[in-house]
Scaffold this motif. Structure first.
Motif, mmCIF file in Angstrom:
data_model
loop_
_atom_site.group_PDB
_atom_site.id
_atom_site.type_symbol
_atom_site.label_atom_id
_atom_site.label_comp_id
_atom_site.label_asym_id
_atom_site.label_seq_id
_atom_site.Cartn_x
_atom_site.Cartn_y
_atom_site.Cartn_z
ATOM 1 N N LEU A 16 -9.047 -4.148 -4.740
ATOM 2 C CA LEU A 16 -10.252 -4.455 -3.954
ATOM 3 C C LEU A 16 -10.671 -3.278 -3.077
ATOM 4 O O LEU A 16 -11.746 -3.294 -2.491
ATOM 5 N N ASP A 17 -9.810 -2.254 -2.978
ATOM 6 C CA ASP A 17 -10.170 -1.071 -2.181
ATOM 7 C C ASP A 17 -11.159 -0.186 -2.911
ATOM 8 O O ASP A 17 -11.787 0.676 -2.296
ATOM 9 N N ILE A 18 -11.264 -0.354 -4.232
ATOM 10 C CA ILE A 18 -12.062 0.603 -4.989
ATOM 11 C C ILE A 18 -13.447 0.050 -5.321
ATOM 12 O O ILE A 18 -13.712 -1.130 -5.174
ATOM 13 N N SER A 19 -14.331 0.980 -5.737
ATOM 14 C CA SER A 19 -15.635 0.629 -6.262
ATOM 15 C C SER A 19 -16.538 -0.032 -5.227
ATOM 16 O O SER A 19 -16.430 0.203 -4.031
ATOM 17 N N LEU A 20 -17.395 -0.880 -5.733
ATOM 18 C CA LEU A 20 -18.452 -1.495 -4.941
ATOM 19 C C LEU A 20 -17.910 -2.266 -3.745
ATOM 20 O O LEU A 20 -18.412 -2.150 -2.630
ATOM 21 N N LEU A 21 -16.876 -3.064 -3.980
ATOM 22 C CA LEU A 21 -16.369 -3.908 -2.903
ATOM 23 C C LEU A 21 -15.616 -3.061 -1.880
ATOM 24 O O LEU A 21 -15.622 -3.355 -0.694
ATOM 25 N N GLY A 22 -14.974 -1.971 -2.345
ATOM 26 C CA GLY A 22 -14.329 -1.041 -1.418
ATOM 27 C C GLY A 22 -15.343 -0.457 -0.461
ATOM 28 O O GLY A 22 -15.113 -0.341 0.744
ATOM 29 N N ARG A 23 -16.515 -0.086 -0.994
ATOM 30 C CA ARG A 23 -17.593 0.455 -0.160
ATOM 31 C C ARG A 23 -18.088 -0.597 0.834
ATOM 32 O O ARG A 23 -18.297 -0.321 2.008
ATOM 33 N N ALA A 24 -18.248 -1.836 0.361
ATOM 34 C CA ALA A 24 -18.712 -2.911 1.246
ATOM 35 C C ALA A 24 -17.733 -3.117 2.397
ATOM 36 O O ALA A 24 -18.136 -3.410 3.524
ATOM 37 N N ARG A 25 -16.457 -2.916 2.124
ATOM 38 C CA ARG A 25 -15.459 -3.072 3.183
ATOM 39 C C ARG A 25 -15.563 -1.918 4.172
ATOM 40 O O ARG A 25 -15.489 -2.130 5.382
ATOM 41 N N GLU A 26 -15.760 -0.705 3.640
ATOM 42 C CA GLU A 26 -15.935 0.446 4.542
ATOM 43 C C GLU A 26 -17.161 0.259 5.418
ATOM 44 O O GLU A 26 -17.164 0.630 6.596
ATOM 45 N N ASP A 27 -18.215 -0.304 4.834
ATOM 46 C CA ASP A 27 -19.469 -0.495 5.573
ATOM 47 C C ASP A 27 -19.407 -1.685 6.525
ATOM 48 O O ASP A 27 -20.368 -1.959 7.247
ATOM 49 N N GLY A 28 -18.319 -2.443 6.493
ATOM 50 C CA GLY A 28 -18.181 -3.586 7.399
ATOM 51 C C GLY A 28 -18.927 -4.830 6.950
ATOM 52 O O GLY A 28 -19.035 -5.801 7.696
ATOM 53 N N ILE A 29 -19.446 -4.843 5.707
ATOM 54 C CA ILE A 29 -20.152 -6.020 5.196
ATOM 55 C C ILE A 29 -19.138 -7.086 4.784
ATOM 56 O O ILE A 29 -19.383 -8.284 4.868
ATOM 57 N N LEU A 30 -17.980 -6.602 4.330
ATOM 58 C CA LEU A 30 -16.943 -7.492 3.809
ATOM 59 C C LEU A 30 -15.620 -7.141 4.478
ATOM 60 O O LEU A 30 -15.256 -5.968 4.585
ATOM 61 N N GLU A 31 -14.930 -8.178 4.943
ATOM 62 C CA GLU A 31 -13.628 -7.989 5.589
ATOM 63 C C GLU A 31 -12.630 -8.785 4.755
ATOM 64 O O GLU A 31 -12.867 -9.965 4.484
ATOM 65 N N VAL A 32 -11.559 -8.144 4.309
ATOM 66 C CA VAL A 32 -10.599 -8.839 3.431
ATOM 67 C C VAL A 32 -9.208 -8.794 4.043
ATOM 68 O O VAL A 32 -8.735 -7.735 4.455
ATOM 69 N N GLY A 33 -8.548 -9.955 4.120
ATOM 70 C CA GLY A 33 -7.148 -10.027 4.552
ATOM 71 C C GLY A 33 -6.306 -10.584 3.420
ATOM 72 O O GLY A 33 -6.627 -11.638 2.872
ATOM 73 N N VAL A 34 -5.253 -9.858 3.043
ATOM 74 C CA VAL A 34 -4.351 -10.333 1.985
ATOM 75 C C VAL A 34 -3.034 -10.738 2.644
ATOM 76 O O VAL A 34 -2.462 -9.964 3.413
ATOM 77 N N HIS A 35 -2.576 -11.948 2.382
ATOM 78 C CA HIS A 35 -1.391 -12.502 3.046
ATOM 79 C C HIS A 35 -0.320 -12.847 2.023
ATOM 80 O O HIS A 35 -0.607 -13.525 1.031
ATOM 81 N N ASP A 36 0.897 -12.381 2.276
ATOM 82 C CA ASP A 36 2.027 -12.695 1.397
ATOM 83 C C ASP A 36 2.586 -14.063 1.784
ATOM 84 O O ASP A 36 3.066 -14.250 2.909
ATOM 85 N N LEU A 37 2.500 -15.018 0.859
ATOM 86 C CA LEU A 37 2.969 -16.378 1.147
ATOM 87 C C LEU A 37 4.419 -16.372 1.638
ATOM 88 O O LEU A 37 4.805 -17.195 2.469
ATOM 89 N N ARG A 38 5.226 -15.427 1.129
ATOM 90 C CA ARG A 38 6.647 -15.394 1.527
ATOM 91 C C ARG A 38 6.845 -15.034 2.991
ATOM 92 O O ARG A 38 7.907 -15.284 3.564
ATOM 93 N N ASP A 39 5.817 -14.447 3.613
ATOM 94 C CA ASP A 39 5.914 -14.162 5.051
ATOM 95 C C ASP A 39 5.897 -15.448 5.874
ATOM 96 O O ASP A 39 6.161 -15.418 7.074
#
Ligand code: 6GU
Length: 241
Positions: A16-39
């Motif tokens: 998700l860091d790459i391409s179009l969505l990666g850019r959207a995250r850099e631009d602050g349009i999209l914020e993504v949190g990935v959570h490890d269930l084992r935590d």
């Protein structure tokens, strides 16, 4: 939009860091949190699954880590009182037993402020997790189609790409969105670029003639022909004589 993903394979979502969505995250349009269930486990082996009650093949994901993960992500956002959830977070569980994901659903979900994806593995998640999530947020079980994947990760990646590109500002040229397959209920028309003749194959002459009316008609006909031959299920029922 904020997207949270709960998974036992967090590195799967590095893409998700790459391409179009990666850019959207850099631009602050999209914020993504990935959570490890084992935590969200508390035993030495970080156990997330157990044998199914009633017997049967495979393992079922335990409810406790899911409950803690959902509590951590949803926080105090929605009181547990069955109030109107319109506009609140939407929790999506990928499941071959869910409603089928469509472009219309992608468009609807692209308007949400907060999506939470819960990726199940093994034979599924303890069903009470869906009930609990439903007491905290809107819950949807969503399937990509009529086939079985090993887990929800691939499905969630596909859904995030389909939803993310519809968020205003993610795609540079929003006009490119309107003439795609599925946006008007038909498959898209075939596209061509230079050279006009390539390996003995020619571009349809009408596309090079500059007659915009003729081009629009040709494209519409091509859409209808293509849809009839590949996806007749998308067309309105034929008129009876
Ligand atoms: Cl969303 N999950 C899984 N595990 N399998 C699927 C699916 C989802 N959609 C189609 N097959």
């Amino acid at each position: 939009m904020r997207i949270d993903i709960v998974t036992i394979f967090p590195t799967f979502f590095d893409a998700l860091d790459i391409s179009l969505l990666g850019r959207a995250r850099e631009d602050g349009i999209l914020e993504v949190g990935v959570h490890d269930l084992r935590d969200f486990t508390h035993d030495r082996h970080r156990t997330v699954d157990d044998k199914p009650y009633g017997g049967g093949a495979g393992m079922v994901m335990k409810p406790e880590p899911w409950g803690e993960a959902l509590d951590a992500i949803l926080g105090e956002q929605v009181p547990d009182d069955g109030a109107d959830r319109e506009g609140g977070p939407i929790v999506i569980f990928p499941s071959p037993a869910g409603e089928v994901f469509t472009q219309a659903m992608a468009r609807e979900l692209s308007a949400a402020d907060h999506l939470v994806f819960g990726c199940g593995r093994y034979e599924g998640i303890d069903h009470r997790v869906f009930d609990y999530a439903g007491s905290r947020a809107s819950v949807r079980l969503v399937s990509l189609g009529d086939y079985v994947l090993n887990g929800g990760e691939v499905a969630v990646m596909a859904m995030i790409e389909a939803i993310g590109r519809l968020i205003p500002g993610v795609i540079g040229n929003p006009e490119s969105l309107v003439e795609e397959s599925h946006e008007d209920g038909l498959l898209e028309y075939p596209s061509y670029t230079k050279p006009a003749s390539w390996r003995g194959l020619d571009v349809p002459p009408v596309l090079m003639g500059g007659n915009h009316g003729a081009i629009a008609t040709w494209r519409r006909d091509a859409q209808i022909e293509r849809t009839k031959s590949v996806r007749p299920d998308l067309l309105p029922p034929a008129q009876s004589p």
